[in-house]
Write an enzyme that holds these catalytic residues in place. Structure first.
Site, PDB file in Angstrom:
ATOM      1  N   THR A 114       0.817  -1.230   0.000  1.00 31.04           N
ATOM      2  CA  THR A 114       0.000   0.000   0.000  1.00 31.04           C
ATOM      3  C   THR A 114       0.845   1.271   0.000  1.00 31.04           C
ATOM      4  O   THR A 114       0.329   2.356  -0.275  1.00 31.04           O
ATOM      5  CB  THR A 114      -0.882   0.047   1.258  1.00 31.04           C
ATOM      6  OG1 THR A 114      -0.008   0.135   2.406  1.00 31.04           O
ATOM      7  CG2 THR A 114      -1.745  -1.202   1.400  1.00 31.04           C
ATOM      8  N   ASP A 206      17.087   1.889  -1.908  1.00 30.91           N
ATOM      9  CA  ASP A 206      16.488   1.731  -0.576  1.00 30.91           C
ATOM     10  C   ASP A 206      17.512   2.150   0.473  1.00 30.91           C
ATOM     11  O   ASP A 206      18.514   1.449   0.693  1.00 30.91           O
ATOM     12  CB  ASP A 206      16.052   0.273  -0.377  1.00 30.91           C
ATOM     13  CG  ASP A 206      15.244   0.109   0.895  1.00 30.91           C
ATOM     14  OD1 ASP A 206      15.727   0.535   1.974  1.00 30.91           O
ATOM     15  OD2 ASP A 206      14.135  -0.420   0.831  1.00 30.91           O
ATOM     16  N   ASP A 209      18.196  -0.356   3.444  1.00 25.27           N
ATOM     17  CA  ASP A 209      18.931  -1.545   3.010  1.00 25.27           C
ATOM     18  C   ASP A 209      20.390  -1.209   2.708  1.00 25.27           C
ATOM     19  O   ASP A 209      21.294  -1.969   3.055  1.00 25.27           O
ATOM     20  CB  ASP A 209      18.272  -2.159   1.768  1.00 25.27           C
ATOM     21  CG  ASP A 209      17.043  -2.979   2.133  1.00 25.27           C
ATOM     22  OD1 ASP A 209      16.838  -3.241   3.343  1.00 25.27           O
ATOM     23  OD2 ASP A 209      16.289  -3.348   1.223  1.00 25.27           O
TER      24      ASP A 209
HETATM   25  C1  PRP Z   1      11.917   4.445   3.758  1.00 24.79           C
HETATM   26  C2  PRP Z   1      12.564   5.762   4.115  1.00 24.79           C
HETATM   27  C3  PRP Z   1      11.417   6.565   4.646  1.00 24.79           C
HETATM   28  C4  PRP Z   1      10.265   6.097   3.789  1.00 24.79           C
HETATM   29  C5  PRP Z   1       9.998   7.134   2.749  1.00 24.79           C
HETATM   30  O1  PRP Z   1      11.743   3.677   4.880  1.00 24.79           O
HETATM   31  O2  PRP Z   1      13.622   5.643   5.026  1.00 24.79           O
HETATM   32  O3  PRP Z   1      11.132   6.343   6.004  1.00 24.79           O
HETATM   33  O4  PRP Z   1      10.669   4.869   3.173  1.00 24.79           O
HETATM   34  O5  PRP Z   1       8.901   6.789   1.983  1.00 24.79           O
HETATM   35  P1  PRP Z   1       7.531   7.601   2.013  1.00 24.79           P
HETATM   36  O6  PRP Z   1       7.884   9.043   1.886  1.00 24.79           O
HETATM   37  O7  PRP Z   1       6.839   7.064   0.788  1.00 24.79           O
HETATM   38  O8  PRP Z   1       6.800   7.275   3.259  1.00 24.79           O
HETATM   39  P2  PRP Z   1      11.172   2.173   4.846  1.00 24.79           P
HETATM   40  O9  PRP Z   1       9.694   2.190   4.955  1.00 24.79           O
HETATM   41  O10 PRP Z   1      11.742   1.460   3.657  1.00 24.79           O
HETATM   42  O11 PRP Z   1      11.706   1.572   6.206  1.00 24.79           O
HETATM   43  P3  PRP Z   1      13.191   1.254   6.684  1.00 24.79           P
HETATM   44  O12 PRP Z   1      13.868   2.595   6.915  1.00 24.79           O
HETATM   45  O13 PRP Z   1      12.963   0.510   7.945  1.00 24.79           O
HETATM   46  O14 PRP Z   1      13.894   0.472   5.627  1.00 24.79           O
HETATM   47  N1  URA Z   2      12.441   4.752   0.578  1.00 28.73           N
HETATM   48  C1  URA Z   2      13.722   4.568   0.167  1.00 28.73           C
HETATM   49  O1  URA Z   2      14.558   4.077   0.935  1.00 28.73           O
HETATM   50  N2  URA Z   2      14.033   4.915  -1.078  1.00 28.73           N
HETATM   51  C2  URA Z   2      13.158   5.461  -1.938  1.00 28.73           C
HETATM   52  O2  URA Z   2      13.533   5.782  -3.091  1.00 28.73           O
HETATM   53  C3  URA Z   2      11.838   5.643  -1.497  1.00 28.73           C
HETATM   54  C4  URA Z   2      11.514   5.285  -0.228  1.00 28.73           C
END
Ligand code: PRP
Ligand code: URA
Length: 215
Positions: A114, A206, A209
């Site tokens: 989502t 990411d 990651d």
């Molecule tokens: C990533 C990033 C932000 C989010 C941004 O985190 O670090 O928190 O996505 O996306 P948005 O603006 O569409 O909400 P992620 O959900 O991948 O979690 P993580 O940091 O635990 O990998």
């Molecule tokens: N979260 C990430 O880590 N990378 C992107 O490009 C978007 C969301």
């Protein structure tokens, strides 16, 4: 802030060192160790800008030669709030500049289907209404995570919040500004768009990651 906003409430840190380091960060060949070091360094350089208008108060000191009135940052300690996980990579660099800062945490992840944020942790210092907050996350993509994090901070009483990210998308900026027009956004780059999976293009992939080597 001392820089001029490129859009209302959006500041881009264009310092050559920030831009140079960001380019290495984006490169797919950059290994985890260097990625982590670069996020740390860019966050520190950006924090210099983000704190450029913190309030100061006079303080009497004695140099080895005479008394003088110096100036120190006034008020309660600045509070850093990383959005877990990737925001964690920005904390240590900023603490090198502001070692007495407090650190709260907001646990959020994006549901891969989502793209909606799911929250799992929230802890910030008391007296939120009297503190300056720097909310930290390298990526502002759809804006869902940043909006949810700011909602939680405000619910806990925070009023002075700035959002620091490395790479922002136009949609993310628009949504955060619409939901929270009082929260300035600082980024190192405003990228082109999101892909169908909500990743920023050209972006850096990411962030969590790449920071933690969990791909
Ligand atoms: C990533 C990033 C932000 C989010 C941004 O985190 O670090 O928190 O996505 O996306 P948005 O603006 O569409 O909400 P992620 O959900 O991948 O979690 P993580 O940091 O635990 O990998
Ligand atoms: N979260 C990430 O880590 N990378 C992107 O490009 C978007 C969301």
């Amino acid at each position: 802030m001392t820089t001029t906003p490129v859009l209302p409430g959006l500041f881009i840190v264009r310092h050559p060192l920030v831009q140079h380091k960001l380019t290495i960060l984006r490169d797919r060949r950059t290994p985890t160790k260097i990625f982590k070091e670069l996020v740390d360094e860019i966050a520190m350089l950006m924090a210099y800008e983000a704190t450029s208008d913190l309030a100061l108060e006079p303080v009497e000191i004695e140099t080895p030669l005479e008394r003088m009135t110096g100036r120190r940052v006034s008020g309660k300690k600045l509070t850093l709030v990383p959005i877990l996980r990737a925001g964690l990579g920005m904390v240590e660099g900023i603490l090198k500049l502001v070692p007495s800062a407090r650190v709260g945490h907001i646990g959020l992840y994006r549901d891969h289907e989502t793209l909606e944020p799911v929250d799992y942790y929230f802890k910030i210092p008391a007296d939120a209404g009297e503190r300056d907050f720097l909310l930290l996350d390298p990526m502002l993509a759809t804006g869902g995570s940043a909006i949810a994090a700011i909602n939680s901070l405000k619910k806990a009483g925070a009023v002075r919040i700035r959002f620091l990210c490395l790479v922002a998308s136009p949609l993310g900026v628009e949504r955060v500004r619409a939901a929270h027009p009082d929260v300035p956004i600082l980024c190192a780059a405003l990228d082109r768009e999101l892909n169908e999976r909500g990743y920023i293009l050209p972006g850096l992939g990411d962030a969590g990651d790449r920071l933690f080597g969990t791909r």
